[in-house]
Design an enzyme around this catalytic site. Structure first.
Site, PDB file in Angstrom:
ATOM      1  N   ASP A   8       0.829  -1.211   0.000  1.00  0.00           N
ATOM      2  CA  ASP A   8       0.000   0.000   0.000  1.00  0.00           C
ATOM      3  C   ASP A   8       0.870   1.271   0.000  1.00  0.00           C
ATOM      4  O   ASP A   8       1.650   1.499   0.928  1.00  0.00           O
ATOM      5  CB  ASP A   8      -0.906   0.020   1.246  1.00  0.00           C
ATOM      6  CG  ASP A   8      -1.758  -1.241   1.389  1.00  0.00           C
ATOM      7  OD1 ASP A   8      -1.370  -2.299   0.863  1.00  0.00           O
ATOM      8  OD2 ASP A   8      -2.803  -1.152   2.042  1.00  0.00           O
ATOM      9  N   GLU A  39      -4.698   1.891  -2.271  1.00  0.00           N
ATOM     10  CA  GLU A  39      -5.879   2.332  -1.508  1.00  0.00           C
ATOM     11  C   GLU A  39      -5.599   3.467  -0.533  1.00  0.00           C
ATOM     12  O   GLU A  39      -6.533   4.124  -0.076  1.00  0.00           O
ATOM     13  CB  GLU A  39      -6.504   1.148  -0.756  1.00  0.00           C
ATOM     14  CG  GLU A  39      -5.678   0.680   0.417  1.00  0.00           C
ATOM     15  CD  GLU A  39      -6.518   0.174   1.584  1.00  0.00           C
ATOM     16  OE1 GLU A  39      -7.719   0.017   1.434  1.00  0.00           O
ATOM     17  OE2 GLU A  39      -5.922  -0.051   2.646  1.00  0.00           O
ATOM     18  N   ASN A  67     -10.314  -1.828   1.344  1.00  0.00           N
ATOM     19  CA  ASN A  67     -11.489  -1.293   2.034  1.00  0.00           C
ATOM     20  C   ASN A  67     -11.650   0.217   1.897  1.00  0.00           C
ATOM     21  O   ASN A  67     -12.730   0.737   2.082  1.00  0.00           O
ATOM     22  CB  ASN A  67     -11.448  -1.687   3.519  1.00  0.00           C
ATOM     23  CG  ASN A  67     -10.134  -1.314   4.181  1.00  0.00           C
ATOM     24  OD1 ASN A  67      -9.053  -1.618   3.666  1.00  0.00           O
ATOM     25  ND2 ASN A  67     -10.202  -0.666   5.315  1.00  0.00           N
ATOM     26  N   HIS A  68     -10.559   0.935   1.542  1.00  0.00           N
ATOM     27  CA  HIS A  68     -10.657   2.399   1.419  1.00  0.00           C
ATOM     28  C   HIS A  68     -10.913   2.879  -0.008  1.00  0.00           C
ATOM     29  O   HIS A  68     -10.859   4.079  -0.263  1.00  0.00           O
ATOM     30  CB  HIS A  68      -9.365   3.051   1.936  1.00  0.00           C
ATOM     31  CG  HIS A  68      -9.169   2.901   3.406  1.00  0.00           C
ATOM     32  ND1 HIS A  68     -10.178   3.128   4.325  1.00  0.00           N
ATOM     33  CD2 HIS A  68      -8.077   2.538   4.125  1.00  0.00           C
ATOM     34  CE1 HIS A  68      -9.719   2.915   5.543  1.00  0.00           C
ATOM     35  NE2 HIS A  68      -8.452   2.543   5.450  1.00  0.00           N
ATOM     36  N   HIS A 178      -2.905  -4.713   3.376  1.00  0.00           N
ATOM     37  CA  HIS A 178      -3.819  -4.059   4.334  1.00  0.00           C
ATOM     38  C   HIS A 178      -3.202  -3.777   5.698  1.00  0.00           C
ATOM     39  O   HIS A 178      -3.504  -2.748   6.291  1.00  0.00           O
ATOM     40  CB  HIS A 178      -5.126  -4.835   4.516  1.00  0.00           C
ATOM     41  CG  HIS A 178      -6.054  -4.232   5.532  1.00  0.00           C
ATOM     42  ND1 HIS A 178      -6.715  -3.037   5.323  1.00  0.00           N
ATOM     43  CD2 HIS A 178      -6.420  -4.641   6.793  1.00  0.00           C
ATOM     44  CE1 HIS A 178      -7.460  -2.755   6.393  1.00  0.00           C
ATOM     45  NE2 HIS A 178      -7.290  -3.708   7.294  1.00  0.00           N
ATOM     46  N   HIS A 180      -0.068  -3.205   6.394  1.00  0.00           N
ATOM     47  CA  HIS A 180       1.057  -2.275   6.180  1.00  0.00           C
ATOM     48  C   HIS A 180       2.335  -2.746   6.864  1.00  0.00           C
ATOM     49  O   HIS A 180       3.334  -2.030   6.871  1.00  0.00           O
ATOM     50  CB  HIS A 180       0.717  -0.857   6.650  1.00  0.00           C
ATOM     51  CG  HIS A 180      -0.438  -0.240   5.913  1.00  0.00           C
ATOM     52  ND1 HIS A 180      -0.796   1.077   6.061  1.00  0.00           N
ATOM     53  CD2 HIS A 180      -1.303  -0.754   4.994  1.00  0.00           C
ATOM     54  CE1 HIS A 180      -1.843   1.355   5.299  1.00  0.00           C
ATOM     55  NE2 HIS A 180      -2.168   0.246   4.640  1.00  0.00           N
TER      56      HIS A 180
HETATM   57 FE   LIG Z   1      -3.894   0.036   3.327  1.00  0.00          FE
HETATM   58 FE   LIG Z   2      -6.913  -1.525   3.840  1.00  0.00          FE
END
Ligand SMILES: [Fe+2]
Ligand SMILES: [Fe+2]
Length: 262
Positions: A8, A39, A67-68, A178, A180
Protein backbone atom coordinates in the site's frame (compact mmCIF):
# COMPACT_ATOMS: atom_id res chain seq x y z
CA UNK A 1 7.98 -13.53 -15.96
CA UNK A 2 8.97 -11.35 -13.04
CA UNK A 3 6.33 -9.39 -11.17
CA UNK A 4 7.07 -6.69 -8.63
CA UNK A 5 4.28 -6.18 -6.11
CA UNK A 6 4.55 -3.07 -3.95
CA UNK A 7 2.54 -2.74 -0.74
CA UNK A 8 0.00 0.00 0.00
CA UNK A 9 1.38 3.36 -1.11
CA UNK A 10 0.69 5.69 1.82
CA UNK A 11 0.07 9.37 1.07
CA UNK A 12 2.39 11.80 -0.62
CA UNK A 13 5.61 10.40 0.91
CA UNK A 14 4.67 6.93 -0.37
CA UNK A 15 3.88 8.25 -3.85
CA UNK A 16 7.04 10.32 -4.09
CA UNK A 17 9.36 7.55 -2.97
CA UNK A 18 7.62 4.83 -5.00
CA UNK A 19 7.86 6.80 -8.24
CA UNK A 20 11.44 7.87 -7.50
CA UNK A 21 12.72 4.36 -6.74
CA UNK A 22 10.64 2.37 -9.23
CA UNK A 23 12.83 2.82 -12.34
CA UNK A 24 15.99 1.41 -10.76
CA UNK A 25 14.17 -1.35 -8.85
CA UNK A 26 12.65 -2.49 -12.14
CA UNK A 27 15.99 -2.28 -13.95
CA UNK A 28 18.10 -3.92 -11.24
CA UNK A 29 15.70 -6.83 -10.78
CA UNK A 30 14.72 -7.24 -14.44
CA UNK A 31 11.06 -6.75 -13.59
CA UNK A 32 8.46 -7.21 -16.33
CA UNK A 33 5.26 -6.14 -14.56
CA UNK A 34 4.55 -3.87 -11.59
CA UNK A 35 1.42 -4.25 -9.44
CA UNK A 36 0.85 -1.90 -6.52
CA UNK A 37 -1.85 -1.41 -3.92
CA UNK A 38 -3.08 2.18 -4.09
CA UNK A 39 -5.88 2.33 -1.51
CA UNK A 40 -3.99 4.77 0.75
CA UNK A 41 -2.38 6.87 -1.96
CA UNK A 42 -4.47 10.03 -1.39
CA UNK A 43 -3.68 11.49 2.03
CA UNK A 44 -3.53 7.98 3.50
CA UNK A 45 -7.15 7.17 2.70
CA UNK A 46 -8.52 6.40 -0.76
CA UNK A 47 -7.24 7.37 -4.17
CA UNK A 48 -8.15 10.18 -6.60
CA UNK A 49 -8.27 10.07 -10.42
CA UNK A 50 -5.24 12.39 -10.69
CA UNK A 51 -3.17 10.24 -8.32
CA UNK A 52 -4.21 7.02 -10.05
CA UNK A 53 -3.25 8.50 -13.45
CA UNK A 54 0.09 9.66 -12.07
CA UNK A 55 0.91 6.22 -10.63
CA UNK A 56 -0.22 4.38 -13.78
CA UNK A 57 2.00 6.70 -15.84
CA UNK A 58 5.03 6.08 -13.65
CA UNK A 59 5.62 2.43 -14.54
CA UNK A 60 2.87 0.75 -12.51
CA UNK A 61 0.81 -1.58 -14.70
CA UNK A 62 -2.07 -2.36 -12.33
CA UNK A 63 -3.34 -0.69 -9.14
CA UNK A 64 -5.19 -2.83 -6.65
CA UNK A 65 -7.12 -1.44 -3.69
CA UNK A 66 -9.03 -2.44 -0.59
CA UNK A 67 -11.49 -1.29 2.03
CA UNK A 68 -10.66 2.40 1.42
CA UNK A 69 -11.29 2.37 -2.34
CA UNK A 70 -14.48 4.46 -2.22
CA UNK A 71 -13.34 7.07 0.30
CA UNK A 72 -12.93 9.75 -2.41
CA UNK A 73 -16.18 10.25 -4.33
CA UNK A 74 -14.46 11.38 -7.52
CA UNK A 75 -13.09 7.86 -7.95
CA UNK A 76 -16.57 6.36 -8.57
CA UNK A 77 -16.81 7.38 -12.25
CA UNK A 78 -13.11 7.01 -12.82
CA UNK A 79 -12.88 3.39 -11.66
CA UNK A 80 -15.77 2.48 -13.96
CA UNK A 81 -13.70 3.70 -16.92
CA UNK A 82 -10.14 2.81 -15.90
CA UNK A 83 -9.75 -1.00 -15.86
CA UNK A 84 -6.16 -0.79 -14.54
CA UNK A 85 -7.49 0.33 -11.13
CA UNK A 86 -9.41 -2.54 -9.56
CA UNK A 87 -11.71 -2.89 -6.53
CA UNK A 88 -12.04 -5.90 -4.21
CA UNK A 89 -14.16 -8.34 -6.23
CA UNK A 90 -16.29 -9.31 -3.25
CA UNK A 91 -17.71 -5.82 -2.73
CA UNK A 92 -21.42 -5.68 -3.63
CA UNK A 93 -21.98 -5.95 -7.40
CA UNK A 94 -23.58 -2.46 -7.43
CA UNK A 95 -20.29 -0.80 -6.46
CA UNK A 96 -18.38 0.75 -9.38
CA UNK A 97 -15.31 -0.87 -10.93
CA UNK A 98 -14.06 -4.38 -11.72
CA UNK A 99 -12.57 -6.90 -9.32
CA UNK A 100 -9.95 -8.16 -11.74
CA UNK A 101 -8.02 -7.07 -14.81
CA UNK A 102 -6.53 -9.20 -17.57
CA UNK A 103 -3.98 -7.68 -19.90
CA UNK A 104 -1.03 -8.33 -22.16
CA UNK A 105 1.46 -5.84 -23.55
CA UNK A 106 5.02 -5.62 -24.85
CA UNK A 107 6.35 -6.06 -21.29
CA UNK A 108 4.57 -9.41 -20.93
CA UNK A 109 5.74 -10.47 -24.38
CA UNK A 110 2.11 -10.73 -25.44
CA UNK A 111 1.34 -13.22 -22.65
CA UNK A 112 -1.89 -12.57 -20.76
CA UNK A 113 -1.72 -11.98 -17.04
CA UNK A 114 -4.62 -11.51 -14.61
CA UNK A 115 -4.63 -9.47 -11.41
CA UNK A 116 -7.46 -10.15 -8.96
CA UNK A 117 -8.30 -8.06 -5.88
CA UNK A 118 -10.17 -9.60 -2.96
CA UNK A 119 -10.93 -8.32 0.54
CA UNK A 120 -10.98 -10.32 3.75
CA UNK A 121 -14.01 -10.28 6.05
CA UNK A 122 -12.50 -10.69 9.50
CA UNK A 123 -12.26 -7.23 11.15
CA UNK A 124 -12.79 -5.55 7.77
CA UNK A 125 -16.13 -5.08 5.95
CA UNK A 126 -19.19 -7.31 5.81
CA UNK A 127 -18.56 -8.55 2.28
CA UNK A 128 -19.34 -11.57 0.13
CA UNK A 129 -17.31 -14.71 0.87
CA UNK A 130 -13.86 -14.17 -0.67
CA UNK A 131 -13.28 -17.92 -1.07
CA UNK A 132 -16.46 -18.56 -3.05
CA UNK A 133 -15.88 -15.35 -5.03
CA UNK A 134 -12.39 -16.58 -5.98
CA UNK A 135 -13.89 -19.87 -7.25
CA UNK A 136 -16.37 -17.90 -9.34
CA UNK A 137 -13.66 -15.71 -10.87
CA UNK A 138 -11.27 -18.59 -11.51
CA UNK A 139 -14.00 -20.41 -13.36
CA UNK A 140 -14.22 -17.40 -15.69
CA UNK A 141 -10.55 -16.60 -16.16
CA UNK A 142 -8.59 -19.87 -15.80
CA UNK A 143 -9.24 -20.67 -19.45
CA UNK A 144 -7.85 -17.28 -20.49
CA UNK A 145 -4.58 -17.30 -18.55
CA UNK A 146 -2.67 -19.33 -15.96
CA UNK A 147 -0.72 -16.30 -14.77
CA UNK A 148 -2.89 -14.99 -11.97
CA UNK A 149 -1.83 -12.63 -9.18
CA UNK A 150 -4.22 -12.21 -6.24
CA UNK A 151 -4.04 -9.24 -3.86
CA UNK A 152 -5.81 -10.51 -0.73
CA UNK A 153 -6.47 -7.39 1.29
CA UNK A 154 -7.20 -8.67 4.78
CA UNK A 155 -6.52 -8.00 8.43
CA UNK A 156 -5.84 -11.37 10.04
CA UNK A 157 -3.06 -13.77 9.15
CA UNK A 158 -5.32 -16.83 9.58
CA UNK A 159 -7.70 -15.69 6.82
CA UNK A 160 -4.76 -14.88 4.54
CA UNK A 161 -2.93 -18.16 5.16
CA UNK A 162 -6.20 -20.05 4.58
CA UNK A 163 -6.64 -18.25 1.25
CA UNK A 164 -3.07 -19.13 0.25
CA UNK A 165 -3.74 -22.82 0.85
CA UNK A 166 -7.19 -22.63 -0.76
CA UNK A 167 -5.73 -21.22 -3.99
CA UNK A 168 -2.47 -23.21 -3.97
CA UNK A 169 -1.87 -24.60 -7.45
CA UNK A 170 -4.70 -22.55 -8.96
CA UNK A 171 -3.07 -19.10 -9.07
CA UNK A 172 0.51 -17.84 -9.42
CA UNK A 173 0.57 -15.77 -6.24
CA UNK A 174 -1.51 -14.76 -3.23
CA UNK A 175 -0.09 -11.51 -1.88
CA UNK A 176 -1.47 -10.13 1.38
CA UNK A 177 -2.01 -6.40 1.88
CA UNK A 178 -3.82 -4.06 4.33
CA UNK A 179 -1.85 -4.36 7.59
CA UNK A 180 1.06 -2.27 6.18
CA UNK A 181 3.49 -4.45 8.14
CA UNK A 182 5.61 -6.84 6.11
CA UNK A 183 5.63 -10.45 7.28
CA UNK A 184 8.59 -12.85 6.94
CA UNK A 185 6.64 -15.91 5.78
CA UNK A 186 7.13 -15.64 2.02
CA UNK A 187 7.40 -18.97 0.26
CA UNK A 188 6.19 -20.97 -2.71
CA UNK A 189 3.50 -23.40 -1.50
CA UNK A 190 3.71 -27.06 -2.64
CA UNK A 191 1.18 -26.60 -5.45
CA UNK A 192 3.19 -23.74 -6.98
CA UNK A 193 1.53 -20.62 -5.55
CA UNK A 194 3.76 -17.88 -4.15
CA UNK A 195 2.48 -16.58 -0.83
CA UNK A 196 3.15 -13.87 1.73
CA UNK A 197 0.74 -12.89 4.52
CA UNK A 198 1.47 -9.19 4.09
CA UNK A 199 3.79 -7.44 1.72
CA UNK A 200 3.94 -4.24 3.82
CA UNK A 201 3.62 -0.65 2.60
CA UNK A 202 5.42 2.14 0.84
CA UNK A 203 5.37 4.83 3.48
CA UNK A 204 6.86 6.31 6.62
CA UNK A 205 8.26 3.89 9.15
CA UNK A 206 8.45 6.77 11.66
CA UNK A 207 4.71 6.30 12.09
CA UNK A 208 1.94 3.90 13.09
CA UNK A 209 1.17 2.16 9.78
CA UNK A 210 1.61 5.45 7.88
CA UNK A 211 -0.05 7.92 10.25
CA UNK A 212 1.86 10.29 12.58
CA UNK A 213 2.63 8.19 15.63
CA UNK A 214 1.79 10.81 18.30
CA UNK A 215 -1.79 11.04 16.93
CA UNK A 216 -2.36 7.29 17.00
CA UNK A 217 -0.84 6.87 20.46
CA UNK A 218 -3.18 9.59 21.75
CA UNK A 219 -6.13 7.91 20.03
CA UNK A 220 -5.38 4.61 21.73
CA UNK A 221 -4.97 6.24 25.14
CA UNK A 222 -7.90 8.70 25.06
CA UNK A 223 -10.19 6.83 22.59
CA UNK A 224 -11.35 10.22 21.20
CA UNK A 225 -11.60 10.83 17.41
CA UNK A 226 -8.45 12.26 15.89
CA UNK A 227 -7.64 13.86 12.55
CA UNK A 228 -5.09 11.58 10.93
CA UNK A 229 -1.99 13.20 9.47
CA UNK A 230 0.31 11.35 7.06
CA UNK A 231 3.79 10.82 8.50
CA UNK A 232 6.73 11.61 6.25
CA UNK A 233 9.94 10.50 7.99
CA UNK A 234 12.02 7.38 7.27
CA UNK A 235 10.12 6.17 4.21
CA UNK A 236 10.53 2.49 3.39
CA UNK A 237 9.70 0.56 0.26
CA UNK A 238 8.07 -2.80 1.01
CA UNK A 239 7.23 -5.27 -1.71
CA UNK A 240 7.82 -8.69 -3.14
CA UNK A 241 9.26 -10.01 -6.37
CA UNK A 242 7.57 -13.08 -7.79
CA UNK A 243 9.07 -15.10 -10.62
CA UNK A 244 6.50 -17.11 -12.58
CA UNK A 245 6.85 -19.95 -15.07
CA UNK A 246 5.02 -18.58 -18.08
CA UNK A 247 3.95 -22.02 -19.32
CA UNK A 248 2.48 -23.43 -16.11
CA UNK A 249 1.59 -20.20 -14.29
CA UNK A 250 3.32 -21.63 -11.20
CA UNK A 251 5.65 -19.49 -9.14
CA UNK A 252 9.36 -20.27 -9.22
CA UNK A 253 10.30 -17.96 -6.36
CA UNK A 254 9.16 -15.13 -4.15
CA UNK A 255 11.50 -12.73 -2.40
CA UNK A 256 10.82 -9.73 -0.21
CA UNK A 257 11.84 -6.21 -1.08
CA UNK A 258 12.41 -4.13 2.04
CA UNK A 259 14.65 -1.11 2.23
CA UNK A 260 14.87 2.49 3.34
CA UNK A 261 14.34 5.01 0.57
CA UNK A 262 16.86 7.84 0.77
FE1 LIG B 1 -3.89 0.04 3.33
FE1 LIG C 1 -6.91 -1.53 3.84
Amino acid sequence: MKVLFLGDIFGNPGREHATKELPWIVKNNEIDIVVTNGENAAGGIGITPAISDMLLNSGIDVLTSGNHIYKKREIYDYISNEPRLIKPANFPPETPGNGYYIFSNEKTGGIKIAVVNMCGRVFVENLDCPFRKMDEILEKISGITRLIIVDFHAEVTSEKVAMGWYLDGRVSAVIGTHTHIQTADERVLPGGTAFISDVGMVGSRDSVIGVRKDIIIEKFIKTMPQKFVVADGDVWINGAIIEINEKTGHAISISRLNYASG
